[in-house]
Design a protein around this motif. Sequence first.
Motif, mmCIF file in Angstrom:
data_model
loop_
_atom_site.group_PDB
_atom_site.id
_atom_site.type_symbol
_atom_site.label_atom_id
_atom_site.label_comp_id
_atom_site.label_asym_id
_atom_site.label_seq_id
_atom_site.Cartn_x
_atom_site.Cartn_y
_atom_site.Cartn_z
ATOM 1 N N SER A 1 1.289 15.811 -15.992
ATOM 2 C CA SER A 1 2.356 16.777 -16.254
ATOM 3 C C SER A 1 3.710 16.086 -16.360
ATOM 4 N N ASP A 2 4.594 16.661 -17.196
ATOM 5 C CA ASP A 2 5.947 16.110 -17.300
ATOM 6 C C ASP A 2 6.956 16.945 -16.511
ATOM 7 N N ASN A 3 6.464 17.853 -15.657
ATOM 8 C CA ASN A 3 7.378 18.620 -14.803
ATOM 9 C C ASN A 3 6.940 18.662 -13.343
ATOM 10 N N CYS A 4 5.759 18.126 -13.045
ATOM 11 C CA CYS A 4 5.263 18.016 -11.671
ATOM 12 C C CYS A 4 4.675 16.622 -11.450
ATOM 13 N N VAL A 5 4.864 16.095 -10.251
ATOM 14 C CA VAL A 5 4.254 14.811 -9.898
ATOM 15 C C VAL A 5 3.248 15.051 -8.784
ATOM 16 N N HIS A 6 1.977 14.837 -9.084
ATOM 17 C CA HIS A 6 0.923 14.977 -8.094
ATOM 18 C C HIS A 6 0.587 13.592 -7.534
ATOM 19 N N ASP A 7 0.287 13.538 -6.244
ATOM 20 C CA ASP A 7 -0.076 12.270 -5.601
ATOM 21 C C ASP A 7 0.998 11.216 -5.879
ATOM 22 N N PHE A 8 2.252 11.596 -5.650
ATOM 23 C CA PHE A 8 3.366 10.763 -6.108
ATOM 24 C C PHE A 8 3.547 9.459 -5.337
ATOM 25 N N THR A 9 2.836 9.280 -4.210
ATOM 26 C CA THR A 9 2.946 8.003 -3.506
ATOM 27 C C THR A 9 1.903 6.990 -3.971
ATOM 28 N N SER B 1 0.845 -1.192 0.000
ATOM 29 C CA SER B 1 0.000 0.000 0.000
ATOM 30 C C SER B 1 0.880 1.241 0.000
ATOM 31 N N ARG B 2 0.275 2.406 0.176
ATOM 32 C CA ARG B 2 1.040 3.649 0.220
ATOM 33 C C ARG B 2 1.979 3.659 1.427
ATOM 34 N N PRO B 3 3.127 4.335 1.292
ATOM 35 C CA PRO B 3 4.062 4.403 2.422
ATOM 36 C C PRO B 3 3.559 5.343 3.514
ATOM 37 N N HIS B 4 3.897 5.018 4.744
ATOM 38 C CA HIS B 4 3.540 5.866 5.884
ATOM 39 C C HIS B 4 4.789 6.263 6.670
ATOM 40 N N SER B 5 5.542 5.289 7.138
ATOM 41 C CA SER B 5 6.761 5.597 7.882
ATOM 42 C C SER B 5 7.873 5.988 6.914
ATOM 43 N N MET B 6 8.952 6.570 7.452
ATOM 44 C CA MET B 6 10.086 6.936 6.604
ATOM 45 C C MET B 6 10.738 5.700 5.998
ATOM 46 N N ARG B 7 10.768 4.593 6.739
ATOM 47 C CA ARG B 7 11.336 3.367 6.184
ATOM 48 C C ARG B 7 10.507 2.894 4.990
ATOM 49 N N GLU B 8 9.193 2.991 5.113
ATOM 50 C CA GLU B 8 8.334 2.611 3.992
ATOM 51 C C GLU B 8 8.523 3.553 2.809
ATOM 52 N N HIS B 9 8.773 4.829 3.105
ATOM 53 C CA HIS B 9 9.065 5.774 2.022
ATOM 54 C C HIS B 9 10.340 5.370 1.282
ATOM 55 N N ALA B 10 11.343 4.925 2.017
ATOM 56 C CA ALA B 10 12.590 4.494 1.381
ATOM 57 C C ALA B 10 12.341 3.305 0.460
ATOM 58 N N ILE B 11 11.545 2.351 0.926
ATOM 59 C CA ILE B 11 11.198 1.190 0.102
ATOM 60 C C ILE B 11 10.442 1.643 -1.142
ATOM 61 N N PHE B 12 9.488 2.548 -0.934
ATOM 62 C CA PHE B 12 8.674 3.040 -2.047
ATOM 63 C C PHE B 12 9.521 3.747 -3.101
ATOM 64 N N PHE B 13 10.372 4.681 -2.675
ATOM 65 C CA PHE B 13 11.167 5.441 -3.635
ATOM 66 C C PHE B 13 12.168 4.548 -4.370
ATOM 67 N N THR C 1 20.832 1.851 -1.424
ATOM 68 C CA THR C 1 21.169 0.447 -1.192
ATOM 69 C C THR C 1 20.043 -0.464 -1.660
ATOM 70 N N ARG C 2 18.822 -0.072 -1.367
ATOM 71 C CA ARG C 2 17.673 -0.870 -1.798
ATOM 72 C C ARG C 2 17.568 -0.896 -3.328
ATOM 73 N N MET C 3 17.870 0.214 -3.970
ATOM 74 C CA MET C 3 17.817 0.258 -5.431
ATOM 75 C C MET C 3 18.812 -0.711 -6.052
ATOM 76 N N VAL C 4 20.001 -0.763 -5.488
ATOM 77 C CA VAL C 4 21.017 -1.679 -6.009
ATOM 78 C C VAL C 4 20.536 -3.121 -5.899
ATOM 79 N N HIS C 5 19.874 -3.432 -4.789
ATOM 80 C CA HIS C 5 19.365 -4.791 -4.612
ATOM 81 C C HIS C 5 18.213 -5.085 -5.567
ATOM 82 N N LEU C 6 17.336 -4.109 -5.748
ATOM 83 C CA LEU C 6 16.132 -4.333 -6.548
ATOM 84 C C LEU C 6 16.409 -4.441 -8.039
ATOM 85 N N CYS C 7 17.301 -3.597 -8.540
ATOM 86 C CA CYS C 7 17.425 -3.524 -9.996
ATOM 87 C C CYS C 7 18.856 -3.307 -10.477
#
Length: 214
Positions: A151-159, A17-29, A73-79
């Motif tokens: 838009s190609d210059n703004c991200v709305h509702d980015f999570t 689901s959508r991220p809530h904690s900062m750790r979840e944000h890191a996973i999401f990004f 670090t997570r990005m390196v592991h994922l892809c």
Amino acid sequence: SIGKPSGSAATDTKLASRPHSMREHAIFFAQALCDSAKNLPLSFLMVPHDFRRGRMRGRGYEDESAYLRDVATRMVHLCDAHVHLINNGTQYEPTESAYILKYADGTVSGLMHLLILSASVATPGLALVNQEKFVAFQHSIYPVDAAHVGSDNCVHDFTAPGVLAAAVKRFVRARARHKRELASRLPHMKLLAARNFDMLWNGECSAGMSCNFE
């Protein structure tokens, strides 16, 4: 360079689901940026820039650098992404950040300061919109409707699922046009960046204070 995570952290890589904690944000990004790089030759440079020190404490990370290191670090592991945390996470002064941004192809940020610095050195930016001022700033540079969901210059509702990755792809594909549009606004952006430097150095944009950008 960023190494692959070890142990159980390596399996903790996706959200249901959508991220809530900062750790979840890191996973999401990490996942969103990896998804954005599919079929595109992208490399990522993480640049710590939040000058409100201590804002991350109590939220799972010591500071912004620790958060970005986790994302990388997570990005390196994922892809197996080409990702680098600048200067091992040491935060740069605004002038140093501007110098680095000058050699980037594009900037993705939810920090107004970094978007202004990026624009001042002719590097287009993709704004993660969390306040209306981001839309106003981007629209002052790029004629395409910044308030539009696609838009190609703004991200709305980015999570929301899939939104950020798709926006990064649109941003990358529109980069040549963004460069042309930004070039016509460069004198104003340089002036705005000079004012922004003053705000940062004089502490006028410290935590709890509001700064307006015109």
